[in-house]
Write a protein that holds these residues in place. Sequence first.
Motif, PDB file in Angstrom:
ATOM      1  N   ARG A 117       5.219  -1.987   9.636  1.00  0.00           N
ATOM      2  CA  ARG A 117       3.990  -1.744  10.205  1.00  0.00           C
ATOM      3  C   ARG A 117       3.700  -1.609   8.879  1.00  0.00           C
ATOM      4  O   ARG A 117       3.135  -0.607   8.150  1.00  0.00           O
ATOM      5  N   GLY A 118       2.241  -2.408   8.328  1.00  0.00           N
ATOM      6  CA  GLY A 118       1.268  -2.823   7.477  1.00  0.00           C
ATOM      7  C   GLY A 118       0.461  -2.823   7.711  1.00  0.00           C
ATOM      8  O   GLY A 118      -0.529  -2.005   8.958  1.00  0.00           O
ATOM      9  N   LYS A 119      -1.257  -2.958   7.207  1.00  0.00           N
ATOM     10  CA  LYS A 119      -2.204  -2.499   7.423  1.00  0.00           C
ATOM     11  C   LYS A 119      -2.466  -3.457   8.954  1.00  0.00           C
ATOM     12  O   LYS A 119      -2.409  -4.649   9.502  1.00  0.00           O
ATOM     13  N   GLY A 120      -3.535  -2.906   9.919  1.00  0.00           N
ATOM     14  CA  GLY A 120      -3.645  -3.199  11.175  1.00  0.00           C
ATOM     15  C   GLY A 120      -2.488  -3.335  11.890  1.00  0.00           C
ATOM     16  O   GLY A 120      -2.495  -4.589  12.777  1.00  0.00           O
ATOM     17  N   ARG A 144       1.189  -1.216   0.034  1.00  0.00           N
ATOM     18  CA  ARG A 144      -0.019   0.457   0.491  1.00  0.00           C
ATOM     19  C   ARG A 144       0.952   1.140   0.117  1.00  0.00           C
ATOM     20  O   ARG A 144       2.395   1.385   0.237  1.00  0.00           O
ATOM     21  N   GLN A 199       0.979   4.168   1.719  1.00  0.00           N
ATOM     22  CA  GLN A 199       1.828   4.183   3.050  1.00  0.00           C
ATOM     23  C   GLN A 199       3.038   3.438   3.442  1.00  0.00           C
ATOM     24  O   GLN A 199       4.035   3.501   4.147  1.00  0.00           O
ATOM     25  N   GLU A 200       2.829   2.049   3.041  1.00  0.00           N
ATOM     26  CA  GLU A 200       3.767   0.610   4.054  1.00  0.00           C
ATOM     27  C   GLU A 200       5.068   1.046   2.742  1.00  0.00           C
ATOM     28  O   GLU A 200       6.292   0.742   3.528  1.00  0.00           O
TER      29      GLU A 200
END
Length: 153
Positions: A65-68, A42, A44-45
Amino acid sequence: MLYPANPPTDEEIVCVMRHGRDDPHGFRLRAMIVVLRRGGLRIQEALALSEHDLDPQRGSVFVRRGKGGHRREVGMDGWGWENLRPWLSERLELPAGPLFCVIDGPTRGRPWSAARSAPSFAATPSRRASGGASHRTSCVMHTPSSAPARASR
């Protein structure tokens, strides 16, 4: 009304990448496209990556730091690494910091934000120029009155 996902084809991605300049800005843009497409990250990642999150020998990218808030490791193929290499070489000339950083000016070497990266993507030719279907380059959004309106590119 929901429309099914219609992501760009590999040919469309390559066409956009070919229109990038052969300077640090073009290298960074192509590297970002490769990481997003081949690594499946993504935005932001990708913007949060640092150079030591990359392992070309293993072909992996470590997402801290990925989704969640979860960590994960993703693979990227040889073509992806080949297209990332020019930016990695150029990145060595900049101050230490995030992988995707500001190239010029007083904030040189600082994180490249999603808001600042959007104009770079907008400057590349649209998919329509690459022969893609025109409905892929536009999106429909609903206004509060539920009347559909065309979103600007």
